[in-house]
Motif scaffolding. Structure first.
Motif, PDB file in Angstrom:
ATOM      1  N   SER A  60       0.496  -1.504   0.229  1.00 14.43           N
ATOM      2  CA  SER A  60       0.016  -0.190   0.244  1.00 14.43           C
ATOM      3  C   SER A  60       0.911   1.424   0.257  1.00 14.43           C
ATOM      4  CB  SER A  60      -0.837   0.178   1.006  1.00 14.43           C
ATOM      5  OG  SER A  60      -1.583   1.337   1.190  1.00 14.43           O
ATOM      6  N   HIS A  61       0.559   2.374  -0.892  1.00 13.42           N
ATOM      7  CA  HIS A  61       1.112   3.645  -0.728  1.00 13.42           C
ATOM      8  C   HIS A  61       0.784   4.503   0.424  1.00 13.42           C
ATOM      9  CE1 HIS A  61      -2.418   4.201  -3.526  1.00 13.42           C
ATOM     10  NE2 HIS A  61      -2.276   5.024  -3.337  1.00 13.42           N
ATOM     11  N   CYS A  62      -0.536   4.131   0.959  1.00  8.97           N
ATOM     12  CA  CYS A  62      -0.813   4.933   2.285  1.00  8.97           C
ATOM     13  C   CYS A  62      -0.599   4.646   3.264  1.00  8.97           C
ATOM     14  CB  CYS A  62      -2.264   4.455   2.094  1.00  8.97           C
ATOM     15  SG  CYS A  62      -3.213   5.552   0.171  1.00  8.97           S
ATOM     16  N   ASN A  63      -0.750   4.704   4.296  1.00 14.97           N
ATOM     17  CA  ASN A  63      -0.155   4.502   5.655  1.00 14.97           C
ATOM     18  C   ASN A  63      -1.078   3.131   6.199  1.00 14.97           C
ATOM     19  OD1 ASN A  63      -2.365   6.274   6.383  1.00 14.97           O
ATOM     20  ND2 ASN A  63      -1.115   6.586   8.395  1.00 14.97           N
ATOM     21  N   PHE A  64      -1.951   2.554   5.474  1.00 18.25           N
ATOM     22  CA  PHE A  64      -3.771   2.218   6.071  1.00 18.25           C
ATOM     23  C   PHE A  64      -3.650   0.883   4.694  1.00 18.25           C
ATOM     24  CE2 PHE A  64      -5.626   6.302   3.794  1.00 18.25           C
ATOM     25  CZ  PHE A  64      -6.204   5.104   2.979  1.00 18.25           C
ATOM     26  N   GLU A  65      -4.386   0.146   4.796  1.00 16.43           N
ATOM     27  CA  GLU A  65      -5.129  -0.614   3.768  1.00 16.43           C
ATOM     28  C   GLU A  65      -6.918  -0.606   3.871  1.00 16.43           C
ATOM     29  OE1 GLU A  65      -1.203  -4.111   3.504  1.00 16.43           O
ATOM     30  OE2 GLU A  65      -3.581  -4.801   4.680  1.00 16.43           O
TER      31      GLU A  65
END
Length: 278
Positions: A60-65
């Protein structure tokens, strides 16, 4: 499984997950399924969507999935349907009435294209025809107008919903659920416009890819005229126009999404630029 329902705002705050990022990632996830993959999860209500902090090793490129649950309602969308749908959304965002009319007829055999576009977008026709989807946030006055209009046009709305293909009906449902999720999250005012812009990026890409395929068919060895100078010149010109259009749309939409993110975060850069740009 660790995580929480995606509309648990307190959970998001506790794990430093920004609502705006969640809204944008949901728009990207479902645009990917609709336009690129052609395999769509059609029931994304909060009970079917979990979120968790990004675990070690996650791509994931975010800090979440984001985790989709309950895979009982999927729809496979044909390439032709996806292309028509992309062209419909592109026409709606550009306020191209003739193209909206054409795509509404292609997709659902619908004559009442204005009402059809309103149902699809959840926006008032005045906003659509003024090309304000990515510029104007839906306010209370517009919401009230839509509610009143829905009551007045109940028979016509029911007729459209009864006539459209099931694929399109499920897309209506999916769009409504995604809009409701943004409201549950308390997403910022830019969420609506950001979602349309992200969708526009995917639409531009699938339209460009189809134009490339069409050009490739024209110059394929099996085409007897493929080696003629005129065909080659026209094909090259068509490719250049398609590519430049795609690049221009992609850049403008990327800049637009970036600007919304800056404005909602009220960054120092945004404050400086907003004073410099009239």
């Amino acid at each position: 499984m660790n995580g929480s329902r995606i509309n648990n705002v307190e959970y998001l705050k506790a794990h430093n997950i920004k609502v705006a990022d969640v809204s944008k990632e949901m728009a990207r996830t479902f645009s990917q399924m609709i336009y690129k993959d052609g395999f769509l999860h059609c029931d994304p209500h909060p009970g079917n969507v979990m979120i968790r902090p990004k675990p070690t090793g996650s791509p994931s490129h975010c800090n979440f999935e984001i985790i989709l649950l309950d895979h009982g309602l999927y729809r496979e969308l044909s390439p032709a349907f996806r292309l028509d749908y992309a062209k419909l959304w592109t026409a709606i965002m550009a306020s191209d009435k003739e193209e909206i009319k054409r795509r509404a007829m292609n997709l659902g055999g619908i004559d009442a294209y204005e009402l059809f576009a309103c149902i699809l977008t959840g926006r008032d026709w005045d906003v659509i025809q003024d090309a304000q989807l990515t510029r104007k946030v839906r306010n209370k006055a517009e919401t009230s107008k839509i509610s009143t209009g829905a009551g007045n046009w109940l028979v016509e709305i029911a007729d459209i919903l009864a006539r459209v293909p099931r694929d399109l009906l499920l897309l209506f449902k999916t769009n409504d659920l995604l809009r409701a999720l943004d409201e549950d999250l308390g997403a910022d005012d830019g969420a609506q416009m950001r979602t349309f812009a992200v969708m526009g990026q995917y639409c531009a890409q699938i339209i460009f890819e189809e134009e490339k395929k069409d050009i490739q068919r024209r110059i394929a060895p099996s085409n007897r005229n493929s080696k003629s100078i005129s065909v080659m010149a026209k094909s090259l010109g068509a490719w250049c126009r398609a590519y430049l259009t795609f690049i221009a749309k992609t850049i403008s939409l990327n800049v637009f999404v970036w600007w919304i993110d800056q404005s909602q975060a009220e960054t120092i850069l945004y404050k400086i630029l907003s004073k410099l740009i009239p």
